[in-house]
Design a protein around this motif. Structure first.
Motif, short mmCIF file in Angstrom:
data_model
loop_
_atom_site.label_atom_id
_atom_site.label_comp_id
_atom_site.label_asym_id
_atom_site.label_seq_id
_atom_site.Cartn_x
_atom_site.Cartn_y
_atom_site.Cartn_z
N ALA A 209 1.03 -1.28 -0.64
CA ALA A 209 0.12 -0.06 -0.21
C ALA A 209 0.40 1.23 0.07
O ALA A 209 2.09 1.56 0.62
N ARG A 210 0.47 2.48 -0.70
CA ARG A 210 1.38 3.79 -0.78
C ARG A 210 1.17 4.12 0.96
O ARG A 210 1.78 5.27 1.17
N LEU A 211 0.01 3.32 1.53
CA LEU A 211 -0.03 4.31 2.76
C LEU A 211 -0.03 3.63 4.14
O LEU A 211 -0.89 2.58 3.71
N LEU A 212 0.25 4.44 4.54
CA LEU A 212 0.03 3.33 6.12
C LEU A 212 -0.67 4.39 7.25
O LEU A 212 -0.60 5.45 7.48
N PHE A 213 -1.45 3.60 7.81
CA PHE A 213 -2.76 3.99 8.79
C PHE A 213 -2.75 3.49 9.98
O PHE A 213 -2.36 2.50 9.65
N VAL A 214 -1.87 4.28 11.15
CA VAL A 214 -1.91 3.70 12.43
C VAL A 214 -2.77 4.21 13.50
O VAL A 214 -3.16 5.41 13.31
N ALA A 215 -3.37 3.25 14.11
CA ALA A 215 -4.34 4.15 14.87
C ALA A 215 -3.34 3.43 16.57
O ALA A 215 -3.05 2.73 16.68
N GLY A 216 -3.43 4.62 17.35
CA GLY A 216 -3.25 4.46 18.48
C GLY A 216 -4.51 4.20 19.46
O GLY A 216 -5.36 4.39 19.41
N ALA A 217 -3.51 4.39 20.97
CA ALA A 217 -4.74 4.15 22.00
C ALA A 217 -5.61 4.81 22.37
O ALA A 217 -7.08 4.81 22.98
N GLY A 218 -5.35 6.61 21.76
CA GLY A 218 -6.22 6.91 21.77
C GLY A 218 -8.07 7.00 21.63
O GLY A 218 -9.25 7.75 21.93
N TRP A 219 -7.80 6.36 20.29
CA TRP A 219 -9.05 5.64 19.50
C TRP A 219 -10.32 5.69 20.93
O TRP A 219 -11.62 5.18 21.32
N THR A 220 -9.85 4.60 22.21
CA THR A 220 -10.53 3.75 22.73
C THR A 220 -10.54 4.75 24.31
O THR A 220 -11.06 4.04 24.60
N LYS A 221 -9.75 5.29 24.45
CA LYS A 221 -10.19 6.84 25.34
C LYS A 221 -10.70 7.07 25.62
O LYS A 221 -11.58 7.46 24.22
N PRO A 224 -14.05 13.87 24.73
CA PRO A 224 -13.86 15.22 25.89
C PRO A 224 -15.27 15.01 25.79
O PRO A 224 -16.20 15.88 26.80
N ASP A 225 -16.28 14.29 25.48
CA ASP A 225 -17.77 13.92 26.16
C ASP A 225 -17.53 13.26 27.77
O ASP A 225 -18.51 12.80 27.53
N GLY A 226 -16.60 12.97 27.97
CA GLY A 226 -16.50 11.69 28.71
C GLY A 226 -16.41 10.87 29.11
O GLY A 226 -16.58 9.01 29.76
N GLN A 227 -17.80 10.30 27.72
CA GLN A 227 -17.22 8.53 26.84
C GLN A 227 -16.43 8.49 26.26
O GLN A 227 -15.98 9.36 25.61
N THR A 228 -16.18 6.49 25.95
CA THR A 228 -15.13 6.61 25.57
C THR A 228 -16.59 5.59 24.17
O THR A 228 -17.49 5.34 23.83
N HIS A 229 -15.86 5.55 22.81
CA HIS A 229 -16.19 5.72 21.46
C HIS A 229 -15.98 4.51 21.04
O HIS A 229 -14.76 4.45 19.38
N ALA A 230 -15.90 3.30 20.94
CA ALA A 230 -14.54 2.40 20.44
C ALA A 230 -15.62 2.11 19.11
O ALA A 230 -15.09 1.85 18.03
N SER A 231 -16.93 1.91 18.90
CA SER A 231 -17.48 1.36 18.37
C SER A 231 -17.65 2.57 17.16
O SER A 231 -16.92 1.94 16.05
#
Ligand SMILES: Cc1cc2nc3c(=O)[nH]c(=O)nc-3n(C[C@H](O)[C@H](O)[C@H](O)COP(=O)(O)OP(=O)(O)OC[C@H]3O[C@@H](n4cnc5c(N)ncnc54)[C@H](O)[C@@H]3O)c2cc1C
Length: 345
Positions: A209-221, A224-231
């Motif tokens: 692939a031309r692009l590497l997309f990296v997901a970090g732990a912030g996605w499941t933290k 700002p609304d105080g909730q997680t939004h994993a899905s």
């Protein structure tokens, strides 16, 4: 055989894929072989392993070198006994002193054994071939931290080339008949029953692939609304990956969360992990999202050409000189907008 004092004779080992075409990594090895032969004034042969070598040979018609093939149903299948016998026969038929081959699972599995059968030596993960009158091979050591140059007197010298380090050979195709090397079928214990590979839209690790997309732990933290939004995070990421054809990488923290029983993105495994204890892939561009850019992670980005990151933290590792461009922004919003633009396109 005494190899000392002989003029170098280079053999490039290649193989075809399920569609009978030479693999991209094989064509990269051809480029390396041609450049090396020209520089050393050495002879060059290309060996093909394939059930049907016609298409592979036609792609090499303009390479202007001696083509040999080991063919037959059994030799078209990836199996130690047959692949090792075929590679050994090609080396003996060409009296090769230098053998270049792609560092793919098929060749890497047999190359050391073949080198041993020929009383040769082998180096793996080679990234470049230099030197003017002699061969100097470059590879990385200590998790890609130190680059070293290797020279050897012993022959035959096998060198496995890391994929993505050379330009794949591309020439006009024309019908050409390779010399067929007759190899007696060795004792075979393994029966190849077929291939099972994930659907292309399920497979998220895409080395080409031309692009590497990296997901970090912030996605499941907590956001700002105080909730997680994993899905929601999972949907945004997988949507982006499908639309762009990017390869999906992850930080260690994110993939580790699964084993801690926390909410985790279901399509990520440790195979996606980039870094010191993960992979060091090669892509022209990389985009990091919700990742802090700590050194044990960023060391896996050594071979990424252009680096960009999206983080809420203006003081993260990326902003301290590890990325070319850092967007201090909410990755949920940025990726949602990018997906929307991609959909319109
Ligand atoms: C021996 C050793 C080996 C290691 N090997 C590796 C390795 O191979 N690979 C690896 O990755 N790590 C490795 N680590 C771990 C590494 O040091 C870090 O702990 C890890 O990379 C941190 O992952 P992260 O950045 O995803 O998570 P965090 O450090 O938790 O960072 C999350 C980031 O997300 C940002 N964020 C949160 N929400 C948003 C949002 N909505 N938008 C934008 N940004 C947001 C936060 O500001 C934060 O900067 C290793 C550590 C050690 C000690």
């Amino acid at each position: 055989m005494d190899w000392n004092g002989m003029m170098e004779s280079i053999l490039v080992l290649t193989h075809t894929d399920e569609s009978s075409a030479l693999t991209k990594a094989s064509l990269e090895a051809v480029t390396a072989g041609r450049e090396l032969a020209a520089r050393l004034g050495a002879s060059l042969c290309i060996g093909i392993l394939s059930a049907d070598p016609a298409s592979g040979a036609s792609a090499l018609a303009t390479a202007g070198v001696r083509l040999l093939a080991v063919t037959g149903y059994a030799f078209g299948q990836a199996r130690y006994a047959t692949d090792a016998a075929a590679c050994e026969a090609l080396c003996r038929a060409t009296y090769a002193t230098i053998v270049l081959a792609p560092e793919c699972s098929r060749i890497a599995r047999v190359a050391a054994g073949v080198a041993h059968r020929l009383s040769g030596v082998i180096d793996t993960h080679i990234t470049s071939l230099g030197g003017s009158n002699t061969l100097e091979a470059t590879r990385w050591f200590y998790r890609q931290r130190i680059e070293g140059t290797v020279t050897r007197e012993s022959r035959p010298w096998f060198l496995l080339l890391d994929a993505g380090t050379q330009i794949a050979f591309a020439g006009e195709t024309a019908a050409v008949n390779p010399e067929l090397i007759d190899v007696p079928l060795p004792a075979v214990r393994t029966t190849v029953t077929g291939f099972r590979s994930p659907e292309s839209d399920v497979q998220t690790i895409r080395p080409d692939a031309r692009l590497l997309f990296v997901a970090g732990a912030g996605w499941t933290k907590k956001q700002p609304d105080g909730q997680t939004h994993a899905s929601e995070a999972g949907n945004l990421i997988i949507d982006f990956i499908h639309r762009t054809g990017a390869s999906l990488g992850s930080s260690k923290s994110l993939v580790d969360q699964g084993s801690e029983g926390n909410s985790v993105l279901p399509f990520l495994t440790h195979m996606n992990q980039i870094g010191q204890t993960g992979a060091t892939p090669r892509h022209p561009k990389g985009l990091s999202t919700c990742c802090h850019g700590e050194e044990p992670h960023v060391v896996g980005w050594r071979f990424i050409g252009e680096r960009r990151a999206i983080s809420l933290d203006s003081n993260c590792g990326w902003t301290r000189g590890k990325a070319d461009v850092v967007y201090i922004a909410d990755a949920f919003k940025v990726i949602a907008k990018v997906n929307e633009l991609l959909e319109r396109k």
